[in-house]
Design an enzyme around this catalytic site. Structure first.
Site, PDB file in Angstrom:
ATOM      1  N   ARG A 175       3.994  18.766   1.353  1.00 24.08           N
ATOM      2  CA  ARG A 175       4.661  19.958   0.839  1.00 24.08           C
ATOM      3  C   ARG A 175       4.047  20.483  -0.450  1.00 24.08           C
ATOM      4  NH1 ARG A 175       9.957  21.052   2.771  1.00 24.08           N
ATOM      5  NH2 ARG A 175      10.100  22.547   1.092  1.00 24.08           N
ATOM      6  N   GLY A 213       1.091  -1.329   4.402  1.00 28.32           N
ATOM      7  CA  GLY A 213       1.454  -0.013   3.910  1.00 28.32           C
ATOM      8  C   GLY A 213       2.296   0.806   4.849  1.00 28.32           C
ATOM      9  N   HIS A 214       1.678   1.307   5.910  1.00 31.69           N
ATOM     10  CA  HIS A 214       2.304   2.337   6.740  1.00 31.69           C
ATOM     11  C   HIS A 214       3.678   1.933   7.242  1.00 31.69           C
ATOM     12  CE1 HIS A 214       2.643   4.808  10.509  1.00 31.69           C
ATOM     13  NE2 HIS A 214       2.403   5.726   9.599  1.00 31.69           N
ATOM     14  N   HIS A 237      -3.538  -4.548   7.961  1.00 27.40           N
ATOM     15  CA  HIS A 237      -3.618  -3.373   8.824  1.00 27.40           C
ATOM     16  C   HIS A 237      -2.680  -3.547  10.024  1.00 27.40           C
ATOM     17  CE1 HIS A 237      -5.462   0.549   9.612  1.00 27.40           C
ATOM     18  NE2 HIS A 237      -5.035   0.310  10.839  1.00 27.40           N
ATOM     19  N   GLY A 238      -1.735  -2.626  10.114  1.00 32.89           N
ATOM     20  CA  GLY A 238      -0.841  -2.589  11.264  1.00 32.89           C
ATOM     21  C   GLY A 238       0.234  -3.668  11.274  1.00 32.89           C
ATOM     22  N   HIS A 253      -5.768   3.651  -1.526  1.00 30.88           N
ATOM     23  CA  HIS A 253      -7.071   3.995  -0.954  1.00 30.88           C
ATOM     24  C   HIS A 253      -7.379   5.440  -1.319  1.00 30.88           C
ATOM     25  CE1 HIS A 253      -9.652   4.273   3.013  1.00 30.88           C
ATOM     26  NE2 HIS A 253     -10.351   4.532   1.926  1.00 30.88           N
ATOM     27  N   ASN A 273       0.856  -1.190   0.000  1.00 26.20           N
ATOM     28  CA  ASN A 273       0.000   0.000   0.000  1.00 26.20           C
ATOM     29  C   ASN A 273       0.897   1.247   0.000  1.00 26.20           C
ATOM     30  OD1 ASN A 273      -1.434   2.276   1.060  1.00 26.20           O
ATOM     31  ND2 ASN A 273      -3.068   0.922   1.730  1.00 26.20           N
ATOM     32  N   ARG A 295      -7.060  12.729   1.304  1.00 27.57           N
ATOM     33  CA  ARG A 295      -5.948  13.188   2.142  1.00 27.57           C
ATOM     34  C   ARG A 295      -4.597  12.643   1.681  1.00 27.57           C
ATOM     35  NH1 ARG A 295      -7.397   9.842   7.592  1.00 27.57           N
ATOM     36  NH2 ARG A 295      -9.370  10.834   7.200  1.00 27.57           N
ATOM     37  N   HIS A 296      -4.600  11.524   0.972  1.00 27.39           N
ATOM     38  CA  HIS A 296      -3.316  11.063   0.407  1.00 27.39           C
ATOM     39  C   HIS A 296      -3.455  10.803  -1.095  1.00 27.39           C
ATOM     40  CE1 HIS A 296      -5.155   7.305   1.702  1.00 27.39           C
ATOM     41  NE2 HIS A 296      -4.820   7.478   2.960  1.00 27.39           N
ATOM     42  N   ASP A 309      -0.151   4.473  -0.116  1.00 23.68           N
ATOM     43  CA  ASP A 309      -0.880   5.701   0.261  1.00 23.68           C
ATOM     44  C   ASP A 309       0.036   6.741   0.903  1.00 23.68           C
ATOM     45  OD1 ASP A 309      -3.245   4.491  -0.508  1.00 23.68           O
ATOM     46  OD2 ASP A 309      -3.954   4.133   1.537  1.00 23.68           O
ATOM     47  N   HIS A 310       0.930   6.264   1.762  1.00 28.90           N
ATOM     48  CA  HIS A 310       1.686   7.236   2.552  1.00 28.90           C
ATOM     49  C   HIS A 310       2.880   7.835   1.820  1.00 28.90           C
ATOM     50  CE1 HIS A 310      -1.197   6.865   5.596  1.00 28.90           C
ATOM     51  NE2 HIS A 310      -1.019   5.557   5.679  1.00 28.90           N
ATOM     52  N   ARG A 348      -9.399   8.083  -0.463  1.00 32.07           N
ATOM     53  CA  ARG A 348     -10.329   8.461   0.606  1.00 32.07           C
ATOM     54  C   ARG A 348     -11.248   9.575   0.124  1.00 32.07           C
ATOM     55  NH1 ARG A 348      -8.739   6.286   5.677  1.00 32.07           N
ATOM     56  NH2 ARG A 348     -10.446   7.517   6.489  1.00 32.07           N
ATOM     57  N   GLU A 361      -8.856   0.424  -2.724  1.00 35.48           N
ATOM     58  CA  GLU A 361      -9.660   0.493  -1.500  1.00 35.48           C
ATOM     59  C   GLU A 361     -10.588   1.687  -1.599  1.00 35.48           C
ATOM     60  OE1 GLU A 361      -7.145   0.695   1.881  1.00 35.48           O
ATOM     61  OE2 GLU A 361      -6.305  -1.277   1.543  1.00 35.48           O
ATOM     62  N   GLU A 419     -11.024  -9.438   3.498  1.00 32.65           N
ATOM     63  CA  GLU A 419      -9.727  -9.059   4.070  1.00 32.65           C
ATOM     64  C   GLU A 419      -9.946  -8.894   5.567  1.00 32.65           C
ATOM     65  OE1 GLU A 419      -7.123  -6.481   1.983  1.00 32.65           O
ATOM     66  OE2 GLU A 419      -6.320  -5.596   3.820  1.00 32.65           O
ATOM     67  N   THR A 445     -17.724  -1.086  12.883  1.00 34.20           N
ATOM     68  CA  THR A 445     -17.994  -1.764  14.128  1.00 34.20           C
ATOM     69  C   THR A 445     -16.966  -1.250  15.126  1.00 34.20           C
ATOM     70  OG1 THR A 445     -16.500  -3.573  13.676  1.00 34.20           O
ATOM     71  CG2 THR A 445     -18.735  -3.799  12.849  1.00 34.20           C
ATOM     72  N   THR A 446     -17.044  -1.721  16.338  1.00 30.38           N
ATOM     73  CA  THR A 446     -16.118  -1.202  17.346  1.00 30.38           C
ATOM     74  C   THR A 446     -14.662  -1.479  16.987  1.00 30.38           C
ATOM     75  OG1 THR A 446     -16.614  -3.189  18.590  1.00 30.38           O
ATOM     76  CG2 THR A 446     -17.663  -1.166  19.327  1.00 30.38           C
TER      77      THR A 446
END
Ligand code: PXP
Length: 239
Positions: A20, A210-211, A188-189, A45, A9, A51-52, A11-12, A47, A72, A153, A102-103
């Site tokens: 910049r 990704g991140h 994720h993560g 993704h 990913n 934002r990215h 995105d970042h 969004r 995504e 996923e 969801t939570t």
């Protein structure tokens, strides 16, 4: 064990570019470098707030890479129209608004069957594989299968944060996917330190990361981090 794909990913890379307002670093160039280093696909993704990744990045990415593009998107008409125009290899439907989550952060497919079902059908009719980003929860998997999704996923965010029992939930959810005829992905993560147990789950055919990879690339370079992640995934599955 069947080998597992790594979707990178990027995105970042766009986050850094946008910070910049310059044209660099270029997410397409990063994707090409990741593919040369062994990435099996690229995830972006778009969004709703852009934002990215931006709209122009989506078309440039589709044209600029030689591996499958995983797009995504939120479950909105705007995003469906973009997906139908761009025709990525796959769309992964993700929650963006609080009312859709969801939570634990996955998409509430079970609670939105009536709106998600026709959306999945339209994307599939265009030849796009459709994935649902869900928590490792049986009801969400069954709902995803019921509306015709090709893929689930599994959201690994809670596992990555060390939530008790979360790894067992991932294993149990992955174990349901064959019977439901769903391809199983996860993400994720995920990092070098926590990827191995998830990569070792037999049903998980693809990880989307990704991140951590983009951040670690600042220190090690993007090819090196992609190669190391792939090596960890291979080792987790017995080489
Ligand atoms: N999978 C999905 C569906 C995502 O939305 C994301 C990004 O949040 C990822 C995987 C990758 O997560 P991360 O950037 O934490 O590796």
């Amino acid at each position: 064990m069947i080998s597992q794909r790594l979707g990178v990913n990027v995105d970042h890379v766009a986050t850094l570019r946008n910070a910049r307002g310059e044209a660099y670093p270029d997410p397409v160039a990063a994707a090409q470098l990741a593919i040369a280093a062994g990435a099996d696909g690229i995830t972006i993704h778009l969004r709703e707030d852009r934002r990215h990744i931006r709209d122009a990045d989506v078309t440039a990415m589709k044209a600029g890479i030689t591996k499958p593009l995983n797009f995504e998107m939120a479950a909105t008409e705007e995003m469906v129209a973009i997906a139908l125009a761009v025709r990525p290899h796959a769309c992964c439907i993700v929650p963006e608004k609080r009312t859709e989550v969801t939570t634990e952060g996955g998409l509430d497919v079970a609670g939105h069957l009536a709106s998600l079902g026709p959306m999945v059908a339209r994307l599939k009719a265009a030849g796009i594989r459709v994935s649902m980003f869900v928590d490792p929860d049986e009801a969400q998997l069954r709902a995803s299968a019921a509306i015709g999704a090709d893929i689930v996923e599994l959201h690994t965010g809670s596992y990555a944060h060390g939530a008790a029992g979360e790894f067992d939930r991932l294993v149990a959810a992955a174990g349901l996917t064959d019977a439901l005829r769903l391809e199983c992905h996860a993400g994720h993560g995920l990092t070098f330190d926590n990827v191995t147990p998830v990569a070792a789950i037999a049903q998980v055919m693809e990880l989307n990361i990704g991140h951590f990879l983009i951040g670690q690339a600042i220190f090690d370079g993007l090819p090196a981090v992609v190669e190391r992640m792939k090596a960890l995934m291979r080792a987790a599955r017995g080489g």
